[in-house]
Design an enzyme around this catalytic site. Structure first.
Site, PDB file in Angstrom:
ATOM      1  N   CYS A  68      -1.979   5.922   8.173  1.00  0.00           N
ATOM      2  CA  CYS A  68      -1.775   6.276   9.579  1.00  0.00           C
ATOM      3  C   CYS A  68      -0.769   7.409   9.704  1.00  0.00           C
ATOM      4  O   CYS A  68      -0.730   8.113  10.686  1.00  0.00           O
ATOM      5  CB  CYS A  68      -1.297   5.083  10.395  1.00  0.00           C
ATOM      6  SG  CYS A  68      -1.300   3.552   9.510  1.00  0.00           S
ATOM      7  N   ASN A 128       0.804  -1.230   0.000  1.00  0.00           N
ATOM      8  CA  ASN A 128       0.000   0.000   0.000  1.00  0.00           C
ATOM      9  C   ASN A 128       0.834   1.275   0.000  1.00  0.00           C
ATOM     10  O   ASN A 128       0.337   2.336  -0.340  1.00  0.00           O
ATOM     11  CB  ASN A 128      -0.960   0.018   1.191  1.00  0.00           C
ATOM     12  CG  ASN A 128      -0.283  -0.308   2.491  1.00  0.00           C
ATOM     13  OD1 ASN A 128       0.357  -1.351   2.637  1.00  0.00           O
ATOM     14  ND2 ASN A 128      -0.397   0.587   3.459  1.00  0.00           N
TER      15      ASN A 128
HETATM   16  C1  LIG Z   1      -2.791  -3.510   2.365  1.00  0.00           C
HETATM   17  C2  LIG Z   1      -3.863  -3.190   3.358  1.00  0.00           C
HETATM   18  N1  LIG Z   1      -4.308  -4.159   4.185  1.00  0.00           N
HETATM   19  C3  LIG Z   1      -5.280  -3.935   5.068  1.00  0.00           C
HETATM   20  C4  LIG Z   1      -5.857  -2.695   5.194  1.00  0.00           C
HETATM   21  C5  LIG Z   1      -6.943  -2.490   6.210  1.00  0.00           C
HETATM   22  O1  LIG Z   1      -8.205  -2.419   5.588  1.00  0.00           O
HETATM   23  P1  LIG Z   1      -9.453  -1.754   6.366  1.00  0.00           P
HETATM   24  O2  LIG Z   1      -9.260  -0.283   6.287  1.00  0.00           O
HETATM   25  O3  LIG Z   1     -10.652  -2.200   5.582  1.00  0.00           O
HETATM   26  O4  LIG Z   1      -9.459  -2.301   7.732  1.00  0.00           O
HETATM   27  C6  LIG Z   1      -5.425  -1.648   4.375  1.00  0.00           C
HETATM   28  C7  LIG Z   1      -5.988  -0.286   4.520  1.00  0.00           C
HETATM   29  O5  LIG Z   1      -5.268   0.707   4.511  1.00  0.00           O
HETATM   30  C8  LIG Z   1      -4.403  -1.900   3.420  1.00  0.00           C
HETATM   31  O6  LIG Z   1      -3.951  -0.951   2.610  1.00  0.00           O
END
Ligand SMILES: Cc1ncc(COP(=O)(O)O)c(C=O)c1O
Length: 377
Positions: free
Chosen positions: A329, A150
């Protein structure tokens, strides 16, 4: 001008998704577990959505479990694999989302698993030979590796990793939160993947809804105990509006997937060109300017050292450009990122992550680059 270039954090809801949710918000108040007409009507919406999601993934509806989003889905896969499938060893990477990273660390701290971090190559990609080597010596292993990062966008070759896992009898979970509905997943083709996760707000759906795909060869028990919802796999009255919205967001995404993808790739390439010609010494973290091996919605820009580094995001925000320093975050505060540390990004070079969607335009890219160039002038 206000420009939103933080689509990896969350995306604006597509108006078509909103329209699909409104009738359920207005009139769909029945409890789906009630056996009377009001309940049955709502239950049918949930099951229709499940079938639709399964159709898009070419899997069976029984393999889809709705959750409150990506974090819960990742937790469910990992914690249930350890508790129910005899997993005693987890292989992961240092650049996973905290939904995975903190979960595996907790399981290790409780003494339930051994943890091994697979090596990353110089571009931040998982070293598949090392993975193969680790798995050849470790029985009862869960491999948890994200499909796309991400923060820096590196893509994992899912099918190849699933083959390595199968060769060694390991269970494979992939956090697909950033890629679900941005790429096609055919679960009949990648049939060695055991768990995938989804979060609707990453593809123009509502927040607070997602799902866990559990391969039919795997049997786990609930993480959240309560009622018999989700075929006894997740207690709690279902988020019906969210489920309907998620299903519609998938329809909209898949209907024009190729066109959307090409459009966003064009934006990303355009931004790379504009940055290269506007800011001397600009570079890109990990492999995110390699269009073939990176998530097309993410561009992680490594900027030349500057005294105003701690103020860059703040200044971009003041100028009307929403972007991020790493994961959501850290938006608004240039706090340290475990991903940038994991790929050993140079500490003296500030990072800005721009992330795109089909709702962005070239004019917005121009504006964002001009703002950044002004800060560097
Ligand atoms: C790679 C990844 N995993 C998990 C999440 C968590 O998802 P959620 O916001 O639906 O809890 C995110 C959200 O930023 C993410 O980018």
């Amino acid at each position: 001008m206000k420009v939103y270039l933080d689509n990896a954090a969350t995306t604006p809801m597509d108006p078509l998704v909103f329209e699909a949710m409104v009738p359920v918000l207005k009139d769909g108040f029945g409890n789906p577990s009630s056996t009377h007409f009001f309940g049955r009507k709502i239950r049918s919406l949930i099951e229709r959505a499940r079938k639709n999601v399964a159709k898009h993934l070419n899997c069976t509806p029984g393999e889809i479990f709705f959750t409150s989003g990506g974090t819960e889905a990742d937790n469910m896969a990992i914690q249930c694999a350890v508790r129910d499938l005899g997993v005693r060893h987890i292989v992961t990477s240092t650049i996973e989302h905290h939904a995975v990273g903190h979960t595996v660390e907790k399981l290790k701290a409780e003494g339930l698993v051994e943890l091994t971090y697979v090596h990353l190559d110089e571009n931040g990609h998982v070293d598949l030979q090392h993975l193969d080597q680790i798995l050849s010596t470790c029985p009862k292993t869960l491999v948890s590796l994200m499909h796309a990062n991400n923060e820096v966008g590196n893509l994992l070759p899912l099918e190849r990793v699933s083959e390595i896992c199968e060769k060694h009898g390991a269970i494979f979970h992939s956090d697909t939160v950033q890629t679900m509905a941005h790429y096609r997943f055919d679960m009949k083709v990648i049939d060695k993947v055991h768990f995938l996760t989804c979060s609707a707000h990453k593809f123009h759906g509502p927040k607070g809804i997602g799902f866990l795909y559990v391969n039919k060869d795997i049997q786990i028990n609930p993480l959240i105990h309560g009622g018999s919802q989700e075929r006894n796999m997740r207690g709690g009255t279902e988020n019906v509006y969210g489920i309907v919205g998620l299903s519609k967001a998938m329809d909209v995404a898949f209907e024009n997937l190729i066109a959307h993808k090409e459009y966003v790739i064009e934006l990303k390439s355009y931004m790379i060109e504009r940055l290269n010609s506007s800011i001397e010494g600009v570079a890109y973290n990990a492999d995110c300017n390699n269009l073939a091996r990176s998530l097309y919605t993410v561009l992680s820009v490594s900027l030349p050292p500057t005294d105003i580094a701690p103020m860059l995001l703040f200044n971009m925000d003041i100028m009307g450009v929403a972007c991020s320093g790493g994961s959501a975050c850290t938006s608004g505060a240039n706090a340290g990122s475990h991903v940038l540390a994991g790929i050993e990004a140079p500490v003296d070079r500030p990072t800005i992550r721009f992330s795109f969607s089909r709702f962005n335009t070239k004019e917005e890219i121009d504006y964002a680059v001009d703002c950044l160039a002004e800060l560097y002038s």
